[in-house]
Design a protein around this motif. Structure first.
Motif, short mmCIF file in Angstrom:
data_model
loop_
_atom_site.label_atom_id
_atom_site.label_comp_id
_atom_site.label_asym_id
_atom_site.label_seq_id
_atom_site.Cartn_x
_atom_site.Cartn_y
_atom_site.Cartn_z
N ARG A 104 1.34 -58.99 0.76
CA ARG A 104 1.31 -58.57 2.16
C ARG A 104 -0.04 -57.99 2.58
NH1 ARG A 104 6.92 -55.05 2.30
NH2 ARG A 104 8.39 -56.73 1.76
N VAL A 105 -0.93 -57.74 1.63
CA VAL A 105 -2.22 -57.13 1.95
C VAL A 105 -3.12 -58.20 2.56
CG1 VAL A 105 -4.27 -55.99 1.05
CG2 VAL A 105 -2.02 -55.42 0.13
N PRO A 106 -3.53 -58.06 3.81
CA PRO A 106 -4.31 -59.12 4.48
C PRO A 106 -5.80 -59.07 4.17
CG PRO A 106 -3.86 -57.35 6.01
CD PRO A 106 -3.25 -56.94 4.71
N LYS A 107 -6.15 -59.30 2.91
CA LYS A 107 -7.56 -59.31 2.53
C LYS A 107 -7.85 -60.61 1.80
CE LYS A 107 -8.79 -55.21 3.96
NZ LYS A 107 -9.80 -55.01 5.01
N ALA A 108 -8.77 -61.41 2.35
CA ALA A 108 -9.06 -62.71 1.74
C ALA A 108 -10.02 -62.58 0.57
CB ALA A 108 -9.64 -63.65 2.79
N GLN A 109 -10.87 -61.53 0.57
CA GLN A 109 -11.89 -61.40 -0.45
C GLN A 109 -11.85 -60.01 -1.06
OE1 GLN A 109 -15.60 -62.38 1.43
NE2 GLN A 109 -15.24 -64.59 1.30
N SER A 110 -12.34 -59.95 -2.29
CA SER A 110 -12.50 -58.65 -2.96
C SER A 110 -13.93 -58.18 -2.81
CB SER A 110 -12.14 -58.76 -4.44
OG SER A 110 -10.78 -59.06 -4.61
N ALA A 111 -14.12 -56.88 -2.73
CA ALA A 111 -15.47 -56.30 -2.63
C ALA A 111 -16.13 -56.29 -4.00
CB ALA A 111 -15.37 -54.88 -2.08
N THR A 112 -17.38 -56.75 -4.07
CA THR A 112 -18.10 -56.82 -5.35
C THR A 112 -19.47 -56.17 -5.32
OG1 THR A 112 -18.92 -59.02 -4.75
CG2 THR A 112 -16.91 -58.93 -6.08
N CYS A 113 -20.09 -56.11 -4.14
CA CYS A 113 -21.47 -55.60 -4.08
C CYS A 113 -21.56 -54.15 -4.56
CB CYS A 113 -22.01 -55.70 -2.65
SG CYS A 113 -22.38 -57.39 -2.15
N PRO A 124 -21.46 -41.91 -3.10
CA PRO A 124 -20.86 -40.57 -3.29
C PRO A 124 -19.64 -40.67 -4.21
CG PRO A 124 -20.27 -41.45 -1.13
CD PRO A 124 -21.25 -42.41 -1.73
N GLY A 125 -19.25 -39.52 -4.75
CA GLY A 125 -18.05 -39.48 -5.57
C GLY A 125 -16.81 -39.66 -4.72
N PRO A 126 -15.70 -40.16 -5.28
CA PRO A 126 -15.54 -40.51 -6.69
C PRO A 126 -15.96 -41.94 -7.03
CG PRO A 126 -13.44 -40.69 -5.57
CD PRO A 126 -14.43 -40.23 -4.54
N LEU A 127 -16.55 -42.68 -6.06
CA LEU A 127 -16.93 -44.08 -6.33
C LEU A 127 -17.97 -44.18 -7.44
CD1 LEU A 127 -17.11 -45.63 -2.73
CD2 LEU A 127 -15.32 -45.91 -4.45
N LYS A 128 -18.95 -43.27 -7.44
CA LYS A 128 -20.00 -43.36 -8.46
C LYS A 128 -19.49 -43.01 -9.85
CE LYS A 128 -21.86 -38.64 -8.02
NZ LYS A 128 -23.07 -37.84 -7.74
N ASP A 129 -18.34 -42.33 -9.93
CA ASP A 129 -17.79 -41.93 -11.22
C ASP A 129 -16.76 -42.92 -11.76
OD1 ASP A 129 -19.26 -39.51 -11.07
OD2 ASP A 129 -17.71 -38.68 -9.74
N ALA A 130 -16.46 -43.96 -10.99
CA ALA A 130 -15.46 -44.95 -11.44
C ALA A 130 -15.97 -45.66 -12.69
CB ALA A 130 -15.19 -45.95 -10.34
N VAL A 131 -15.05 -45.91 -13.62
CA VAL A 131 -15.42 -46.46 -14.94
C VAL A 131 -15.03 -47.93 -15.03
CG1 VAL A 131 -15.02 -46.22 -17.42
CG2 VAL A 131 -15.06 -44.19 -15.98
N ASP A 132 -15.92 -48.72 -15.63
CA ASP A 132 -15.65 -50.15 -15.92
C ASP A 132 -15.18 -50.91 -14.68
OD1 ASP A 132 -16.27 -49.65 -18.56
OD2 ASP A 132 -14.19 -49.31 -19.15
N VAL A 133 -15.90 -50.74 -13.57
CA VAL A 133 -15.44 -51.34 -12.32
C VAL A 133 -15.46 -52.87 -12.36
CG1 VAL A 133 -16.01 -49.36 -10.88
CG2 VAL A 133 -17.78 -51.07 -11.35
N TRP A 134 -16.35 -53.44 -13.19
CA TRP A 134 -16.41 -54.90 -13.26
C TRP A 134 -15.21 -55.48 -13.99
CZ3 TRP A 134 -18.98 -57.97 -10.25
CH2 TRP A 134 -20.16 -57.53 -9.65
N SER A 135 -14.48 -54.66 -14.73
CA SER A 135 -13.29 -55.15 -15.43
C SER A 135 -12.04 -55.08 -14.56
CB SER A 135 -13.06 -54.36 -16.72
OG SER A 135 -12.66 -53.03 -16.42
#
Length: 616
Positions: A104-113, A124-135
């Protein structure tokens, strides 16, 4: 010069494209930065362990199996998964609900940049502290869910399952949720207990099986309460009082929750509370793609419930009161907010729906519908998510927020008492349990203090458990056992020698009689020497006992050996026979006779030694 300008232009153009993409991915709300993308999930650790080499997965409860399709469908895993039937069925419902929410989530693409390391560290935190984001991965499909569940084998409490003949695993009731389990992993002589997500409180599941955890060599402890300072009974009382206050004021109550678990206890609590508070006409709505199945399963799994609820089945009565709430139309359940719900919906009311993170599911609709009125209240009961982080994208928010986390799992006081009762030799636990929370460093009661201290581990650490297999059980075939002739070496202790062939297969060991050589017919040619069955010689007798020094010296004296010098060593004694130029070395488990070119003397000394030993 022209080439340099072109390279500079291309680099600048690339940076502008990245920045434009990044601006589309990131959204600012009330001073916080969020990623605008389809939800993604952090996968189980895959770098440290090759999951294709794993033979068996043991599931503790249905919350622990949400990542199962990622493991079984994308890592080469080909083993077996063991779980109880309620864990399997309710886990399937939760995964089905999650897949439906994602569709039901209307998103065609995932954010990668934003996942670029150089960009992420500037966020800013907590985004910069997220671990293993590419996985991180998108949600699995129902096809992958069904394929994963096809690898699950159902087990019952106290059922012993043999794994490759090496160990047995046994699920025990952990008392936390329907079908939740602790696991015993044991061989004939060693025992490891895995305790995760357990509860000693009296709620709807079967009570925790504590006695079976006794005599463990190692107890691995995890899954304690996330809110050690919150009393579940107190939180239930606060939940009811805030709900009643909101309804009386003409407002609505939103309860973001999972579709199984605590919701059964909340409905039971409200069943008793609403009439006493003169709010019996207030409707309850349970909205989930699996709402109907969840409510039905809770009534079906009677043998997995506590004794009080089991006894109701034989009256016969439904174990949970929400069956009566449904019959009287006080509780209505719907697969979504569309269809029948929109025509039957009336306010003020109480809505139970998901997801507790507030990032997807029907709860998002109600946040937008009711968030602008201060008459309404949102009550958080699930401890898995920070309510402040959950509410952040919806700010500014006028509706009231109440945090009543209900976590029935073991707290530090309860687990300390449990460990004193079951008395494992060693305890292994996360490092966080061995020190107070950083924000409450003075609270020594919010940590484990054991003697000896527990073995602590942290993420990606490898521990060697403090025991090893020393013995194996071997079976004797009846024919061989019948031929044994025991000899008593001490009062109550007998031993026997055995000559046999050891057969080992699938980690099971069997002693079989030695096969007799097949006689070769005279008419046939003699086979090559390498193919002949070797002649079986009678085994030499085994010697048992000890040689008392004084009695042995007296025996030497009677035999005419009088010049003996005794020297004490760390392992025993050395006897110098000076006239005979010989040595006798007496040790606890061996005797050595040393004499040069005097076989009659060596034989006589050997016979003297044998007089003190018993032949088997």
């Amino acid at each position: 010069m022209y080439a340099d300008l072109m390279r500079c232009f291309n680099w600048t153009e690339c940076m502008l494209i990245v920045l434009c993409s990044l601006l589309k991915e990131l959204k600012e709300c009330a001073g916080r930065v969020f990623v605008d993308s389809q939800p993604e999930f952090c996968l189980p650790e895959r770098e440290l362990l090759d999951l294709s080499t794993v033979d068996v997965i043991l599931i503790s409860n249905y919350h622990c199996m949400m990542a199962l399709p990622y493991i079984t469908e994308h890592t080469g895993f080909s083993g077996t998964v063991y779980a109880t039937e309620p864990t399997f069925q309710i886990g399937r419902l939760l995964m089905e609900e999650l897949v439906t929410f994602m569709e039901r989530v209307p998103k065609a693409q995932s954010a990668t940049c934003w996942k670029n390391k150089e960009i992420q560290r500037m966020l800013p935190g907590p985004l910069k502290d997220a671990v293993d984001v590419w996985s991180w991965k998108r949600c699995y499909s129902m096809q992958e869910v069904n394929s994963a569940l096809s690898k699950v084998q159902l087990v019952g409490y106290s059922q012993k399952v043999e794994l490759f003949g090496a160990v047995q695993v046994t699920p025990l009731s952990s008392g936390y949720s329907l079908g939740s389990s602790n696991w015993i992993i044991q061989s004939h002589y060693e025992k490891v207990s895995y305790v995760s997500g357990s509860s000693l409180l009296t709620t709807h599941p079967q009570p925790m099986d504590q006695s079976s955890l006794k005599n463990s060599d190692v107890l691995i402890l995890t899954g304690l309460t996330q809110i050690p300072t919150a009393n579940p009974d107190g939180m239930l009382g606060e939940f009811c009082s805030n709900l009643a206050m909101t309804i009386r004021a003409g407002g609505n109550v939103l309860v973001p929750c999972y579709s199984s678990g605590v919701i059964y206890d909340l409905l039971e609590c409200l069943y008793q509370f609403m009439d006493s508070a003169n709010l019996g006409t207030t409707p309850f709505y349970f909205i989930s793609p699996v709402a109907n199945s969840s409510l039905e399963f809770s009534q079906i799994f009677a043998e997995w419930l506590c004794q009080n609820k089991q006894s109701k089945v034989y009256l016969p009565e439904p174990p949970f009161p929400h069956a009566e709430l449904i019959q009287t139309n006080k509780l209505k359940h719907y697969p979504s907010i569309h269809g029948e719900f929109s025509s039957e919906f009336r306010q003020p009311c109480v809505v139970f729906t998901g997801h507790p993170s507030l990032r997807f599911g029907d709860v998002v609709h109600f946040m937008e519908l009711w968030g602008k009125s201060s008459l309404n209240t949102i009550i958080f009961t699930e401890p898995d998510f920070s309510y402040l982080d959950a509410l952040a994208p919806y700010q500014p928010l006028a509706m009231k927020c109440v945090y009543c986390p209900i976590d029935t799992r073991l707290n530090f006081h309860q687990v300390s008492k449990l460990l004193k009762e079951v008395q494992p030799l060693h305890v292994v636990c996360p490092e966080q349990y061995t020190q107070p929370p950083p924000a409450q460093s003075h609270r020594s009661d919010l940590m484990l203090e054991l003697q000896p201290p527990p073995m602590a581990y942290r993420r990606c650490s490898v521990l060697g458990l403090p025991f090893r297999r020393r013995y194996e059980r071997i079976q004797l075939q009846p024919e061989l056992a019948k031929a044994l002739v025991p000899s008593e070496i001490k009062p109550g202790i007998s031993v026997a020698t055995v000559s046999a062939v050891l057969q080992s297969k699938d980690n099971k060991h069997v002693l079989q009689p030695v096969p007799k050589p097949t006689p070769v017919p005279p008419s046939k040619k003699r086979k090559r020497l390498m193919e002949e069955v070797p002649e079986l010689l009678s085994p030499k007798p085994l010697l048992s006992g000890s040689i008392p020094l004084d009695a042995f010296l007296a025996s030497l004296h009677k035999s005419g050996i009088t010049e003996v010098k005794v020297e004490e060593t760390a392992d025993g004694h050395i006897l110098h026979l000076q006239a005979e130029d010989a040595l006798i070395q007496l040790e606890e488990d061996a005797t050595h006779i040393v004499c040069d070119n005097n076989e009659p003397l060596r034989t006589a000394l050997r016979d003297l030694v044998l007089r003190f030993l018993q032949k088997l």
